[in-house]
Scaffold this motif. Structure first.
Motif, mmCIF file in Angstrom:
data_model
loop_
_atom_site.group_PDB
_atom_site.id
_atom_site.type_symbol
_atom_site.label_atom_id
_atom_site.label_comp_id
_atom_site.label_asym_id
_atom_site.label_seq_id
_atom_site.Cartn_x
_atom_site.Cartn_y
_atom_site.Cartn_z
ATOM 1 N N ALA A 120 0.840 -1.196 0.000
ATOM 2 C CA ALA A 120 0.000 0.000 0.000
ATOM 3 C C ALA A 120 0.875 1.245 0.000
ATOM 4 N N ARG A 121 0.320 2.347 -0.515
ATOM 5 C CA ARG A 121 1.020 3.634 -0.439
ATOM 6 C C ARG A 121 1.219 4.020 1.026
ATOM 7 N N ASN A 122 0.132 3.884 1.788
ATOM 8 C CA ASN A 122 0.160 4.170 3.217
ATOM 9 C C ASN A 122 -0.178 2.870 3.937
ATOM 10 N N GLY A 123 0.815 2.289 4.601
ATOM 11 C CA GLY A 123 0.630 0.980 5.219
ATOM 12 C C GLY A 123 -0.486 0.941 6.235
ATOM 13 N N ALA A 124 -0.597 1.991 7.051
ATOM 14 C CA ALA A 124 -1.620 2.016 8.096
ATOM 15 C C ALA A 124 -3.017 2.121 7.506
ATOM 16 N N GLU A 125 -3.187 2.997 6.518
ATOM 17 C CA GLU A 125 -4.503 3.149 5.898
ATOM 18 C C GLU A 125 -4.880 1.888 5.120
ATOM 19 N N GLY A 126 -3.899 1.290 4.446
ATOM 20 C CA GLY A 126 -4.161 0.047 3.731
ATOM 21 C C GLY A 126 -4.548 -1.071 4.678
ATOM 22 N N LEU A 127 -3.856 -1.144 5.821
ATOM 23 C CA LEU A 127 -4.153 -2.165 6.820
ATOM 24 C C LEU A 127 -5.549 -1.966 7.405
ATOM 25 N N ALA A 128 -5.911 -0.716 7.680
ATOM 26 C CA ALA A 128 -7.240 -0.425 8.222
ATOM 27 C C ALA A 128 -8.325 -0.829 7.228
ATOM 28 N N ALA A 129 -8.093 -0.547 5.941
ATOM 29 C CA ALA A 129 -9.063 -0.924 4.912
ATOM 30 C C ALA A 129 -9.161 -2.442 4.787
ATOM 31 N N TYR A 130 -8.018 -3.116 4.851
ATOM 32 C CA TYR A 130 -7.994 -4.580 4.769
ATOM 33 C C TYR A 130 -8.742 -5.202 5.950
ATOM 34 N N ALA A 131 -8.516 -4.665 7.144
ATOM 35 C CA ALA A 131 -9.201 -5.174 8.336
ATOM 36 C C ALA A 131 -10.706 -5.003 8.209
ATOM 37 N N ASP A 132 -11.122 -3.874 7.672
ATOM 38 C CA ASP A 132 -12.552 -3.599 7.517
ATOM 39 C C ASP A 132 -13.181 -4.545 6.494
ATOM 40 N N GLU A 133 -12.526 -4.717 5.358
ATOM 41 C CA GLU A 133 -13.093 -5.535 4.284
ATOM 42 C C GLU A 133 -13.076 -7.028 4.609
ATOM 43 N N THR A 134 -12.132 -7.450 5.436
ATOM 44 C CA THR A 134 -12.080 -8.872 5.811
ATOM 45 C C THR A 134 -12.809 -9.142 7.126
ATOM 46 N N LYS A 135 -13.452 -8.091 7.659
ATOM 47 C CA LYS A 135 -14.245 -8.210 8.893
ATOM 48 C C LYS A 135 -13.410 -8.734 10.068
ATOM 49 N N ALA A 136 -12.217 -8.167 10.220
ATOM 50 C CA ALA A 136 -11.369 -8.526 11.361
ATOM 51 C C ALA A 136 -12.026 -8.036 12.647
ATOM 52 N N ASP A 137 -11.887 -8.815 13.710
ATOM 53 C CA ASP A 137 -12.454 -8.428 15.003
ATOM 54 C C ASP A 137 -11.513 -7.533 15.794
ATOM 55 N N ILE A 138 -10.204 -7.741 15.610
ATOM 56 C CA ILE A 138 -9.232 -6.974 16.384
ATOM 57 C C ILE A 138 -7.879 -7.011 15.677
ATOM 58 N N ILE A 139 -7.100 -5.939 15.845
ATOM 59 C CA ILE A 139 -5.745 -5.854 15.300
ATOM 60 C C ILE A 139 -4.775 -5.776 16.470
ATOM 61 N N LEU A 140 -3.708 -6.581 16.434
ATOM 62 C CA LEU A 140 -2.698 -6.580 17.493
ATOM 63 C C LEU A 140 -1.385 -6.025 16.963
ATOM 64 N N VAL A 141 -0.764 -5.148 17.747
ATOM 65 C CA VAL A 141 0.527 -4.570 17.374
ATOM 66 C C VAL A 141 1.455 -4.605 18.582
ATOM 67 N N GLY A 142 2.649 -5.154 18.405
ATOM 68 C CA GLY A 142 3.663 -5.111 19.452
ATOM 69 C C GLY A 142 4.393 -3.779 19.393
ATOM 70 N N VAL A 143 4.554 -3.134 20.543
ATOM 71 C CA VAL A 143 5.115 -1.779 20.568
ATOM 72 C C VAL A 143 6.207 -1.668 21.626
ATOM 73 N N SER A 144 7.264 -0.948 21.277
ATOM 74 C CA SER A 144 8.313 -0.626 22.241
ATOM 75 C C SER A 144 8.028 0.741 22.846
ATOM 76 N N ARG A 145 8.183 0.851 24.153
ATOM 77 C CA ARG A 145 7.988 2.154 24.794
ATOM 78 C C ARG A 145 8.931 3.206 24.211
ATOM 79 N N LYS A 146 10.144 2.779 23.844
ATOM 80 C CA LYS A 146 11.132 3.727 23.332
ATOM 81 C C LYS A 146 10.732 4.287 21.974
ATOM 82 N N ARG A 147 9.990 3.494 21.200
ATOM 83 C CA ARG A 147 9.618 3.935 19.857
ATOM 84 C C ARG A 147 8.212 4.503 19.807
ATOM 85 N N TYR A 148 7.544 4.530 20.969
ATOM 86 C CA TYR A 148 6.158 4.977 20.952
ATOM 87 C C TYR A 148 6.070 6.477 20.700
ATOM 88 N N PRO A 149 4.983 6.945 20.067
ATOM 89 C CA PRO A 149 4.842 8.354 19.700
ATOM 90 C C PRO A 149 5.001 9.329 20.856
#
Length: 283
Positions: free
Chosen positions: A223-252
């Protein structure tokens, strides 16, 4: 594969009685139902009254799952964050909380807990229009980022998929790949099942998830934008939940989430665009 969460668990579930926190309780209960241990609901008493109907609802669910659950109250003498940090020092293994409410993706309390605590945390962001998670999680998406924090999300996915509520569910490992602007692409995203020779990123994890009886589908998402593409994919495939592993050091931080192509920008865009809950697993 090293286990990110190990039994038995003592789980802290801070709540204010908002509707989205029912989903947080759902996640906490499913984890303890599989791993063993107890869940402690924690409420800091203040100006807002405790919603007894909320407590009755989650207590009923805990009883149905035969979960050890009780609610602890504390009179507010300091800030809510300070009260929570003090409680977390009492031997908890995991904190499962809501992302909060307000104009920002994560509220002040969640942000400060992530920054100031060292305990493992699961932070659930539920879109306002979503409602309540289904009792059976039919499709769980795990975002693969090729970082060490992926183990967080995979571990939680394995626990959730092993729960008797979701044993027939599917785990989809999604590997987002950004498509350069010079390459023509008309769709929001293009998904291909990961080829056999490209399964390095899922080799060990995939085998282990399959061993517990869950179907795993590794896919590469372009996708051009990975996050937007992922959100669209989750919606179209009727995903119930998305899981992401995150580091505190890299968090926004206050500013990094505004930098295009950054990891923080990806996370914030995903949280804003996703139509299903997103669970962030912080090590």
């Amino acid at each position: 594969m090293e286990e990110w969460i190990t039994p038995p668990l003592r789980v802290l579930f801070p709540f204010t009685s908002r509707r989205d926190e029912i989903n947080v309780a759902f996640i906490a209960f499913q984890i303890v139902e599989e791993m063993g241990g107890e869940v402690v609901g924690f409420h800091v008493l203040g100006d807002r009254k405790v919603d007894q109907r909320f407590i009755e609802t989650i207590s009923s669910f805990a009883k149905e799952l035969k979960i050890r659950f009780h609610v602890a109250y504390r009179e507010r003498k300091r800030s809510v964050v300070e009260e929570l940090l003090s409680e977390l020092k009492k031997g908890y293994d995991l904190c499962v909380c809501s992302s909060g409410s307000g104009i920002r993706v994560l509220g002040d309390v969640a942000q400060k807990l992530i920054k100031k605590s060292s305990i493992k945390m699961l932070v659930l962001h539920t879109p306002k229009v979503f409602g309540v998670l289904p009792r059976i999680l039919n499709r769980i998406l795990v975002v693969h980022t090729n970082t060490g924090e992926d183990i967080n999300a995979y571990s939680v996915a394995m626990v959730l998929s092993k729960s008797w509520l979701s044993i027939k569910g599917e785990v989809v490992a999604v590997y987002p790949v950004r498509v350069h602007s010079s390459i023509p692409i008309d769709l929001a995203y293009v998904v291909e099942e990961t080829k056999e020779e490209e399964k390095n990123f899922l080799r060990h994890v995939g085998v282990k998830i399959k061993d517990i009886g869950s179907l795993v589908t590794p896919v590469t998402l372009y996708a051009r934008n990975g996050a937007e593409g992922l959100a669209a994919y989750a919606d179209e495939t009727k995903a119930d939940i998305i899981l992401v592993g995150v580091s505190r050091k890299r968090y926004p931080s206050r500013f990094t989430h505004m930098i295009p192509l950054s990891y923080a920008y990806f996370l914030n865009t995903l949280l804003r665009r996703s139509s299903c809950p997103v669970l962030l697993a912080f090590s």
